[in-house]
Design a protein around this motif. Structure first.
Motif, PDB file in Angstrom:
ATOM      1  N   ILE A  27     -12.659  -4.151   8.239  1.00 51.46           N
ATOM      2  CA  ILE A  27     -12.044  -5.175   9.080  1.00 51.46           C
ATOM      3  C   ILE A  27     -12.473  -6.561   8.622  1.00 51.46           C
ATOM      4  O   ILE A  27     -11.678  -7.498   8.597  1.00 51.46           O
ATOM      5  N   ALA A  28     -13.710  -6.695   8.202  1.00 49.88           N
ATOM      6  CA  ALA A  28     -14.238  -7.993   7.779  1.00 49.88           C
ATOM      7  C   ALA A  28     -13.557  -8.501   6.502  1.00 49.88           C
ATOM      8  O   ALA A  28     -13.577  -9.703   6.230  1.00 49.88           O
ATOM      9  N   ASP A  29     -12.973  -7.610   5.718  1.00 43.94           N
ATOM     10  CA  ASP A  29     -12.288  -8.037   4.491  1.00 43.94           C
ATOM     11  C   ASP A  29     -11.061  -8.894   4.793  1.00 43.94           C
ATOM     12  O   ASP A  29     -10.637  -9.686   3.959  1.00 43.94           O
ATOM     13  N   GLY A  30     -10.501  -8.735   5.951  1.00 48.07           N
ATOM     14  CA  GLY A  30      -9.313  -9.495   6.318  1.00 48.07           C
ATOM     15  C   GLY A  30      -9.613 -10.780   7.060  1.00 48.07           C
ATOM     16  O   GLY A  30      -8.705 -11.447   7.536  1.00 48.07           O
ATOM     17  N   ALA A  31     -10.909 -11.141   7.164  1.00 49.64           N
ATOM     18  CA  ALA A  31     -11.281 -12.358   7.895  1.00 49.64           C
ATOM     19  C   ALA A  31     -10.865 -13.593   7.120  1.00 49.64           C
ATOM     20  O   ALA A  31     -10.725 -13.573   5.902  1.00 49.64           O
ATOM     21  N   GLY A  32     -10.683 -14.681   7.827  1.00 51.68           N
ATOM     22  CA  GLY A  32     -10.341 -15.950   7.191  1.00 51.68           C
ATOM     23  C   GLY A  32      -9.161 -16.604   7.879  1.00 51.68           C
ATOM     24  O   GLY A  32      -8.738 -16.208   8.964  1.00 51.68           O
ATOM     25  N   GLU A  33      -8.648 -17.620   7.230  1.00 54.29           N
ATOM     26  CA  GLU A  33      -7.522 -18.392   7.755  1.00 54.29           C
ATOM     27  C   GLU A  33      -6.263 -17.534   7.775  1.00 54.29           C
ATOM     28  O   GLU A  33      -5.879 -16.954   6.767  1.00 54.29           O
ATOM     29  N   PHE A  36       9.215  -3.522  -4.624  1.00 50.86           N
ATOM     30  CA  PHE A  36       9.062  -4.359  -5.810  1.00 50.86           C
ATOM     31  C   PHE A  36       7.807  -5.215  -5.709  1.00 50.86           C
ATOM     32  O   PHE A  36       7.019  -5.302  -6.649  1.00 50.86           O
ATOM     33  N   HIS A  37       7.614  -5.859  -4.578  1.00 46.18           N
ATOM     34  CA  HIS A  37       6.449  -6.734  -4.421  1.00 46.18           C
ATOM     35  C   HIS A  37       5.160  -5.950  -4.216  1.00 46.18           C
ATOM     36  O   HIS A  37       4.092  -6.417  -4.605  1.00 46.18           O
ATOM     37  N   ALA A  38       5.234  -4.778  -3.619  1.00 47.24           N
ATOM     38  CA  ALA A  38       4.026  -3.968  -3.422  1.00 47.24           C
ATOM     39  C   ALA A  38       3.469  -3.490  -4.755  1.00 47.24           C
ATOM     40  O   ALA A  38       2.246  -3.367  -4.909  1.00 47.24           O
ATOM     41  N   SER A  39       4.328  -3.247  -5.722  1.00 43.61           N
ATOM     42  CA  SER A  39       3.847  -2.763  -7.014  1.00 43.61           C
ATOM     43  C   SER A  39       3.269  -3.883  -7.875  1.00 43.61           C
ATOM     44  O   SER A  39       2.565  -3.606  -8.832  1.00 43.61           O
ATOM     45  N   ARG A  40       3.539  -5.139  -7.533  1.00 42.75           N
ATOM     46  CA  ARG A  40       3.096  -6.253  -8.355  1.00 42.75           C
ATOM     47  C   ARG A  40       1.999  -7.097  -7.730  1.00 42.75           C
ATOM     48  O   ARG A  40       1.580  -8.079  -8.325  1.00 42.75           O
ATOM     49  N   MET A  41       1.520  -6.738  -6.559  1.00 39.61           N
ATOM     50  CA  MET A  41       0.474  -7.535  -5.923  1.00 39.61           C
ATOM     51  C   MET A  41      -0.769  -6.687  -5.677  1.00 39.61           C
ATOM     52  O   MET A  41      -0.691  -5.459  -5.626  1.00 39.61           O
ATOM     53  N   ASP A  42      -1.895  -7.359  -5.563  1.00 37.80           N
ATOM     54  CA  ASP A  42      -3.137  -6.654  -5.251  1.00 37.80           C
ATOM     55  C   ASP A  42      -3.039  -6.082  -3.849  1.00 37.80           C
ATOM     56  O   ASP A  42      -2.452  -6.707  -2.952  1.00 37.80           O
ATOM     57  N   PRO A  43      -3.621  -4.911  -3.622  1.00 33.84           N
ATOM     58  CA  PRO A  43      -3.547  -4.336  -2.272  1.00 33.84           C
ATOM     59  C   PRO A  43      -4.286  -5.191  -1.254  1.00 33.84           C
ATOM     60  O   PRO A  43      -5.352  -5.724  -1.524  1.00 33.84           O
ATOM     61  N   ARG A  44      -3.682  -5.329  -0.109  1.00 36.45           N
ATOM     62  CA  ARG A  44      -4.312  -6.052   0.987  1.00 36.45           C
ATOM     63  C   ARG A  44      -5.442  -5.200   1.553  1.00 36.45           C
ATOM     64  O   ARG A  44      -5.490  -3.990   1.324  1.00 36.45           O
ATOM     65  N   PRO A  45      -6.362  -5.805   2.329  1.00 31.32           N
ATOM     66  CA  PRO A  45      -7.450  -5.001   2.903  1.00 31.32           C
ATOM     67  C   PRO A  45      -6.945  -3.838   3.754  1.00 31.32           C
ATOM     68  O   PRO A  45      -7.519  -2.757   3.738  1.00 31.32           O
ATOM     69  N   GLU A  46      -5.840  -4.025   4.458  1.00 31.50           N
ATOM     70  CA  GLU A  46      -5.331  -2.943   5.296  1.00 31.50           C
ATOM     71  C   GLU A  46      -4.609  -1.865   4.494  1.00 31.50           C
ATOM     72  O   GLU A  46      -4.323  -0.786   5.003  1.00 31.50           O
ATOM     73  N   ASP A  47      -4.328  -2.130   3.213  1.00 29.19           N
ATOM     74  CA  ASP A  47      -3.685  -1.134   2.365  1.00 29.19           C
ATOM     75  C   ASP A  47      -4.692  -0.267   1.612  1.00 29.19           C
ATOM     76  O   ASP A  47      -4.321   0.782   1.096  1.00 29.19           O
ATOM     77  N   ARG A  48      -5.927  -0.708   1.519  1.00 35.01           N
ATOM     78  CA  ARG A  48      -6.941   0.035   0.781  1.00 35.01           C
ATOM     79  C   ARG A  48      -7.607   1.068   1.670  1.00 35.01           C
ATOM     80  O   ARG A  48      -7.819   0.847   2.864  1.00 35.01           O
TER      81      ARG A  48
END
Length: 137
Positions: free
Chosen positions: A74-80, A57-69
């Motif tokens: 790897i740099a797309d997932g950087a940050g806090e 349910f939540h996977a269909s309603r949220m933007d894909p995470r960097p690891e899902d695309r």
């Protein structure tokens, strides 16, 4: 989260196949069968199905995470990433007071009361450990 939904869905399908097979294999008409294992497997199947539905349910309603695309870097997932607490002695004291409480139930009520009082102090220390001392915020 789609990958996680697929993993939980696979386990749900496996449990859905194993549960009736287990019920059939253990069904001794003279003894009445094994209802404990069958009910445990049924509840396990339902629990995994619930997790599958939630993640799907939540996977269909949220933007894909960097690891899902597929084109994610790897740099797309950087940050806090969040707050990770340093070491703490309070879980040790909480577990020791739980041991005293359990022994108090077995041995004597006064030991139980001492364990509850020490347990309240230990839980209070664990909750408020970041309000004072070296790791205060």
């Amino acid at each position: 989260m789609k990958a996680e939904a697929w993993v939980f869905g696979s386990v749900t399908a496996f449990c859905a196949l194993v549960t009736p097979a287990y019920w059939i294999i253990t069904d001794n008409s003279a003894k009445g069968g094994d209802w404990t294992g069958t009910s445990a497997l049924t509840m396990t199947t339902l629990l995994f199905a619930m997790c599958t539905l939630y993640l799907g349910f939540h996977a269909s309603r949220m933007d894909p995470r960097p690891e899902d695309r597929k084109d994610g870097e790897i740099a797309d997932g950087a940050g806090e990433l969040g707050f990770f607490p340093p070491y703490s002695w309070w879980p040790l004291w909480c577990s020791l007071t739980l041991a005293v409480i359990v022994l108090g139930v077995v041995l004597a009520w006064w030991l139980f009361a001492i364990g509850v009082i020490l347990g309240l102090l230990a839980v209070q220390g664990w909750i408020f450990e970041y309000y004072r001392g070296e790791h205060a915020h």
